[in-house]
Design an enzyme around this catalytic site. Sequence first.
Site, PDB file in Angstrom:
ATOM      1  N   GLY A   1       0.837  -1.181   0.000  1.00 40.48           N
ATOM      2  CA  GLY A   1       0.000   0.000   0.000  1.00 40.48           C
ATOM      3  C   GLY A   1       0.875   1.234   0.000  1.00 40.48           C
ATOM      4  O   GLY A   1       2.038   1.190   0.432  1.00 40.48           O
TER       5      GLY A   1
ATOM      6  N   GLN B   1       3.189   9.936   1.025  1.00 40.97           N
ATOM      7  CA  GLN B   1       4.447   9.180   1.129  1.00 40.97           C
ATOM      8  C   GLN B   1       5.390   9.460  -0.038  1.00 40.97           C
ATOM      9  O   GLN B   1       6.566   9.106   0.026  1.00 40.97           O
ATOM     10  CB  GLN B   1       4.168   7.681   1.227  1.00 40.97           C
ATOM     11  CG  GLN B   1       3.508   7.289   2.536  1.00 40.97           C
ATOM     12  CD  GLN B   1       3.323   5.788   2.614  1.00 40.97           C
ATOM     13  OE1 GLN B   1       2.363   5.257   2.098  1.00 40.97           O
ATOM     14  NE2 GLN B   1       4.262   5.092   3.245  1.00 40.97           N
TER      15      GLN B   1
ATOM     16  N   CYS C   1       5.465   0.030   7.580  1.00 43.01           N
ATOM     17  CA  CYS C   1       5.158   1.123   6.657  1.00 43.01           C
ATOM     18  C   CYS C   1       6.410   1.492   5.879  1.00 43.01           C
ATOM     19  O   CYS C   1       7.506   1.537   6.457  1.00 43.01           O
ATOM     20  CB  CYS C   1       4.678   2.327   7.466  1.00 43.01           C
ATOM     21  SG  CYS C   1       4.275   3.772   6.476  1.00 43.01           S
TER      22      CYS C   1
HETATM   23 CO    CO Z   1       2.197   3.475   5.697  1.00 42.31          CO
END
Ligand code: CO
Length: 156
Positions: free
Chosen positions: A46, A51, A94
Site C-alpha cells: 500500500g 508518502q 510502513c
Molecule cells: Co504506511
Amino acid sequence: MALREIVKDGEPLLRKKSRPVESFDAKLHALLDDMLETMVAANGVGIAAPQVGILRQAVICELEVEGSEEGEILEMINPVITSKKGKQIGPEGCLSVPGKRCDVLRPECVTVAFQDRYGKRKERVLCGFNAVVASHEIDHLSGILFYDKEVKVKKK
Ligand code: CO
C-alpha cells in the site's frame, strides 16, 4: 512512469492533512502510476500520496484476492470510511517507517466510499487483511502513522 522518493518518518509533511483531489487529469494519473511503481519497487502492499510528498487524498492498496496468488491493485481517490465492523489486531509496518513493526487495532471490515482515477464514485467493503491495508493508507491522509495506534498485546 518514474520512481519517486519515499518520504520518511520525521519529515513534518507526513503529519499533515492531505487535500481532496479535484482534477482527475493526466497529472493525477501520472502520480498514481508513479505511486504504484514506487510501491512495487519497495515491496509494499500500500502507498499514500503523502508518502511521495504529495498532500492529496489518493491511495493505492494491493488487496488479497481469495483463491488467487495475484493481488488486486485498488486506487482510491478521496476515500472515506463510511462504516466499520468488528475488530482485529495484527502487526503492521510502513514504507515510511523502515525497520519498525508493531501490533495495531483495526476494524475487521470497513466500507469505503471513494472515486476512481476518472472521478467515478464507487464503494467497496473490505475485510481482514484488505481492511488493514485500506485503513492504514487512509490514515496517512490525516497524518496518522500506524504506530500511533499501537496496542500492546500480551505474548504467551
Ligand atoms: Co504506511
